[in-house]
Enzyme design. Structure first.
Site, mmCIF file in Angstrom:
data_model
loop_
_atom_site.group_PDB
_atom_site.id
_atom_site.type_symbol
_atom_site.label_atom_id
_atom_site.label_comp_id
_atom_site.label_asym_id
_atom_site.label_seq_id
_atom_site.Cartn_x
_atom_site.Cartn_y
_atom_site.Cartn_z
ATOM 1 N N ARG A 33 -5.384 16.020 6.385
ATOM 2 C CA ARG A 33 -5.165 17.268 5.645
ATOM 3 C C ARG A 33 -5.679 18.481 6.418
ATOM 4 O O ARG A 33 -5.097 19.565 6.345
ATOM 5 C CB ARG A 33 -5.824 17.173 4.258
ATOM 6 C CG ARG A 33 -5.054 16.233 3.311
ATOM 7 C CD ARG A 33 -5.910 15.833 2.115
ATOM 8 N NE ARG A 33 -5.192 15.070 1.098
ATOM 9 C CZ ARG A 33 -4.930 13.773 1.152
ATOM 10 N NH1 ARG A 33 -5.293 13.058 2.210
ATOM 11 N NH2 ARG A 33 -4.309 13.165 0.165
ATOM 12 N N GLY A 100 1.101 5.867 6.550
ATOM 13 C CA GLY A 100 1.767 6.256 5.307
ATOM 14 C C GLY A 100 1.333 7.639 4.869
ATOM 15 O O GLY A 100 2.154 8.453 4.430
ATOM 16 N N GLN A 176 -0.990 10.264 -2.343
ATOM 17 C CA GLN A 176 0.033 10.681 -1.376
ATOM 18 C C GLN A 176 1.199 11.345 -2.097
ATOM 19 O O GLN A 176 1.714 12.377 -1.660
ATOM 20 C CB GLN A 176 0.518 9.478 -0.569
ATOM 21 C CG GLN A 176 -0.568 8.925 0.353
ATOM 22 C CD GLN A 176 -0.147 7.654 1.061
ATOM 23 O OE1 GLN A 176 0.961 7.155 0.892
ATOM 24 N NE2 GLN A 176 -1.051 7.114 1.861
ATOM 25 N N ASP A 327 -8.437 1.362 -1.079
ATOM 26 C CA ASP A 327 -8.404 0.829 0.290
ATOM 27 C C ASP A 327 -9.504 -0.203 0.546
ATOM 28 O O ASP A 327 -9.557 -0.799 1.627
ATOM 29 C CB ASP A 327 -8.549 1.976 1.300
ATOM 30 C CG ASP A 327 -7.303 2.871 1.300
ATOM 31 O OD1 ASP A 327 -6.215 2.377 0.956
ATOM 32 O OD2 ASP A 327 -7.433 4.063 1.637
ATOM 33 N N LYS A 354 0.836 -1.407 0.707
ATOM 34 C CA LYS A 354 -0.002 -0.720 1.706
ATOM 35 C C LYS A 354 0.505 -1.098 3.107
ATOM 36 O O LYS A 354 1.637 -1.534 3.247
ATOM 37 C CB LYS A 354 -1.470 -1.106 1.500
ATOM 38 C CG LYS A 354 -2.042 -0.599 0.188
ATOM 39 C CD LYS A 354 -2.102 0.912 0.161
ATOM 40 C CE LYS A 354 -2.583 1.443 -1.171
ATOM 41 N NZ LYS A 354 -2.492 2.903 -1.233
ATOM 42 N N ARG A 358 -1.267 -6.404 0.811
ATOM 43 C CA ARG A 358 -2.681 -6.779 0.980
ATOM 44 C C ARG A 358 -3.120 -7.899 0.051
ATOM 45 O O ARG A 358 -4.058 -8.637 0.384
ATOM 46 C CB ARG A 358 -3.583 -5.552 0.800
ATOM 47 C CG ARG A 358 -3.515 -4.641 2.003
ATOM 48 C CD ARG A 358 -4.517 -3.505 1.966
ATOM 49 N NE ARG A 358 -4.434 -2.773 3.222
ATOM 50 C CZ ARG A 358 -4.771 -1.502 3.381
ATOM 51 N NH1 ARG A 358 -5.240 -0.812 2.364
ATOM 52 N NH2 ARG A 358 -4.666 -0.927 4.568
ATOM 53 N N ARG A 404 -7.072 -2.741 7.989
ATOM 54 C CA ARG A 404 -8.133 -3.149 7.061
ATOM 55 C C ARG A 404 -8.180 -4.671 6.874
ATOM 56 O O ARG A 404 -9.228 -5.229 6.545
ATOM 57 C CB ARG A 404 -7.983 -2.431 5.719
ATOM 58 C CG ARG A 404 -8.075 -0.915 5.862
ATOM 59 C CD ARG A 404 -8.386 -0.202 4.569
ATOM 60 N NE ARG A 404 -7.969 1.183 4.627
ATOM 61 C CZ ARG A 404 -8.669 2.168 5.204
ATOM 62 N NH1 ARG A 404 -9.835 1.921 5.746
ATOM 63 N NH2 ARG A 404 -8.208 3.402 5.224
HETATM 64 C C1 S3P Z 1 -4.471 8.337 0.775
HETATM 65 C C2 S3P Z 1 -4.044 7.844 -0.431
HETATM 66 C C3 S3P Z 1 -3.982 6.404 -0.742
HETATM 67 C C4 S3P Z 1 -4.759 5.559 0.277
HETATM 68 C C5 S3P Z 1 -4.501 6.008 1.681
HETATM 69 C C6 S3P Z 1 -4.929 7.451 1.867
HETATM 70 C C7 S3P Z 1 -4.490 9.798 0.988
HETATM 71 O O1 S3P Z 1 -2.637 5.993 -0.739
HETATM 72 O O2 S3P Z 1 -4.420 4.203 0.137
HETATM 73 O O3 S3P Z 1 -5.199 5.204 2.612
HETATM 74 O O4 S3P Z 1 -5.135 10.264 1.942
HETATM 75 O O5 S3P Z 1 -3.872 10.507 0.174
HETATM 76 P P1 S3P Z 1 -1.691 6.051 -2.061
HETATM 77 O O6 S3P Z 1 -1.398 7.455 -2.371
HETATM 78 O O7 S3P Z 1 -0.459 5.279 -1.653
HETATM 79 O O8 S3P Z 1 -2.482 5.352 -3.111
#
Ligand code: S3P
Length: 447
Positions: A33, A100, A176, A327, A354, A358, A404
């Site tokens: 971010r 992701g 996300q 996570d 993920k 997982r 992980r």
């Molecule tokens: C994250 C949100 C999570 C997390 C990822 C980081 C983020 O994912 O698992 O490692 O920085 O917004 P999800 O939004 O898919 O839950």
């Protein structure tokens, strides 16, 4: 990770007591971010403590591809952003590797710009669902020009000439998705509203406010959050100190708890309540984790943690807690393998989408290494053996390009009677490049 080379397997054997200070790298969520918001803000953003893992480096490249200047000067990353609404059309597809978060946040950010962007990823990211981002983007007027079957990468989007703001209720607990919708709203006129029934990590809300966005959050009596962002406002660069990542700290924390005689210190760890579910769970399990020197840094709470080996007991981890430790379940499952009794993890269906599935990767890895484990569509149960007797000695655990999973099973080998082998440690570089060296300094034996 798109250019993932030959797999590098590794064997983790029983360690003697772990001691010393573990220096944990910067938080991955805040690092992504910092670059992205710095890139779209006007003026200079200076970032200290940025995680230099592959995922974040790909976000730095994406920020550059959209017209910002990004460079490392001394120990700071300096971003000179374009200004809100002024991103440039990239001249090539953007490759997010294994990430992701990087891919989905940037997909939201450019979703309301009137130019095409092609998103690429590695074999793991190309299997992950992108419909959860594309669906709300379509409400803004975004078109999908090209996509692989089932709304997977590679995907090419193109924003509308005139975007409309949206009101969107996030259908799954996902920071996300929430963030992608808010970022799309940055370049739409009027107020974009995200309704979040289950609170997830709130770094986007906090940091956008720090960059000058007009954003307000209202929480109703049922805990449902209404996040309202005024689009087309001014964003201004700022200085950021990235706190240490609690999701990376989770590995040395669990290692110190399960390796007898250990005593490990971790400093400056982010203690945002949307990220501390694992620590709360481990405390319930009887972990000796001393939290001290709790303080504010750049709008976040950080603290130092002293972790000493402990006799753990199994617990039920309620579904309401899953977003705050999403996570950390793979390494919690390892801790549970050394706890007395059963640990039940509820409402963890998101783990199936993920970097790997997982629930499946953890269950197969534990099973192969002698742990009694069962799983359903959205739950997992682990029966522990406090002394680690009979654990380990299985075939190589398949990590499926998931950092992980690799780190969790290396931690498992540190306390199992017999060694634990993982098939591929390269993915660790996506989030915690220092992991092998750092654990070695504490006393781990990896070959
Ligand atoms: C994250 C949100 C999570 C997390 C990822 C980081 C983020 O994912 O698992 O490692 O920085 O917004 P999800 O939004 O898919 O839950």
């Amino acid at each position: 990770m798109s250019g993932h080379g030959p797999k590098t397997s590794m064997v983790s054997s029983k360690s003697s007591a772990l001691t010393g200070t573990a220096v944990i790298p910067g938080d991955k969520s805040i690092s992504h971010r910092s670059l992205l918001f710095g890139g779209v803000a006007r003026g200079e953003t200076r970032i200290k403590g940025l995680l230099e893992g592959e995922d974040v480096i790909n976000s730095a490249k994406a920020t550059r591809a959209l017209g910002a200047l990004v460079e490392k000067i001394g120990d700071e990353w300096v971003v000179k952003g374009t200004g809100n609404g002024l991103l440039l059309e990239p001249d090539a597809p953007i490759d997010f590797g294994n990430s992701g978060t990087g891919c989905r946040l940037f997909m939201g950010l450019v979703g309301t710009y009137d130019f095409p962007v092609t998103f690429l990823g590695d074999a793991s990211l190309s299997k992950r669902p992108m419909g959860r981002i594309i669906d709300p983007l379509k409400l803004f007027g975004t078109q999908v020009i090209d996509q692989a079957d089932g709304c997977k990468l590679p995907i090419t989007t193109k924003g509308p000439r005139f975007a409309a703001p949206v009101e969107y209720r996030v259908p799954m607990p996902s920071a996300q998705v929430k963030s992608a919708v808010l970022l799309a709203g940055l370049n739409a006129p009027g107020i974009t509203t995200v309704i979040e029934p289950v609170m997830t990590r709130d770094h986007t809300e906090k940091m956008l406010t720090g960059f000058g966005a007009e954003l307000e959050v209202e929480t109703d009596k049922d805990g449902v959050r209404y996040i309202r962002l005024q689009g087309q406002g001014k964003l201004t660069g700022c200085n950021i100190q990235v706190p240490c990542d609690p999701s990376s700290a989770a590995f040395p924390i669990v290692a110190a708890l399960i390796v007898p005689g250990s005593d490990v210190l971790l400093e400056n760890i982010l203690m945002n309540p949307t990220r501390t579910g694992l620590i709360n769970t481990l405390l319930e399990m009887g972990a000796d984790i001393e939290i001290s020197n709790s303080r504010e840094s750049g709008g976040e709470t950080i603290a130092d943690l002293r972790v000493r080996s402990s006799e753990l007991k199994g617990v039920t981890v309620p579904g309401e807690r899953s977003a705050s430790m999403i996570d950390e379940y793979p390494v919690l499952a390892v801790a549970a393998s050394f706890a007395k009794g059963e640990t039940l993890m509820q409402d963890v269906g998101e783990l199936r989408v993920k970097e790997s599935d997982r629930l499946d990767a953890v269950a197969r890895g534990l099973e192969m290494n002698g742990v009694e484990v069962s799983e359903g569509p959205d739950w997992m149960k682990v029966s522990g053996r406090p002394d680690g007797k009979g654990l380990g000695g299985g075939r190589a655990v398949q990590t499926h390009l998931d950092h992980r999973i690799a780190m969790s099973f290396l931690v498992m080998g540190m306390a199992s009677e017999k060694p634990v082998t993982v098939d591929d440690t390269l993915p660790i570089a996506t989030s915690f490049p220092e992991f092998i060296g750092l654990m070695g300094e504490l006393g781990a034996h990896f070959d």
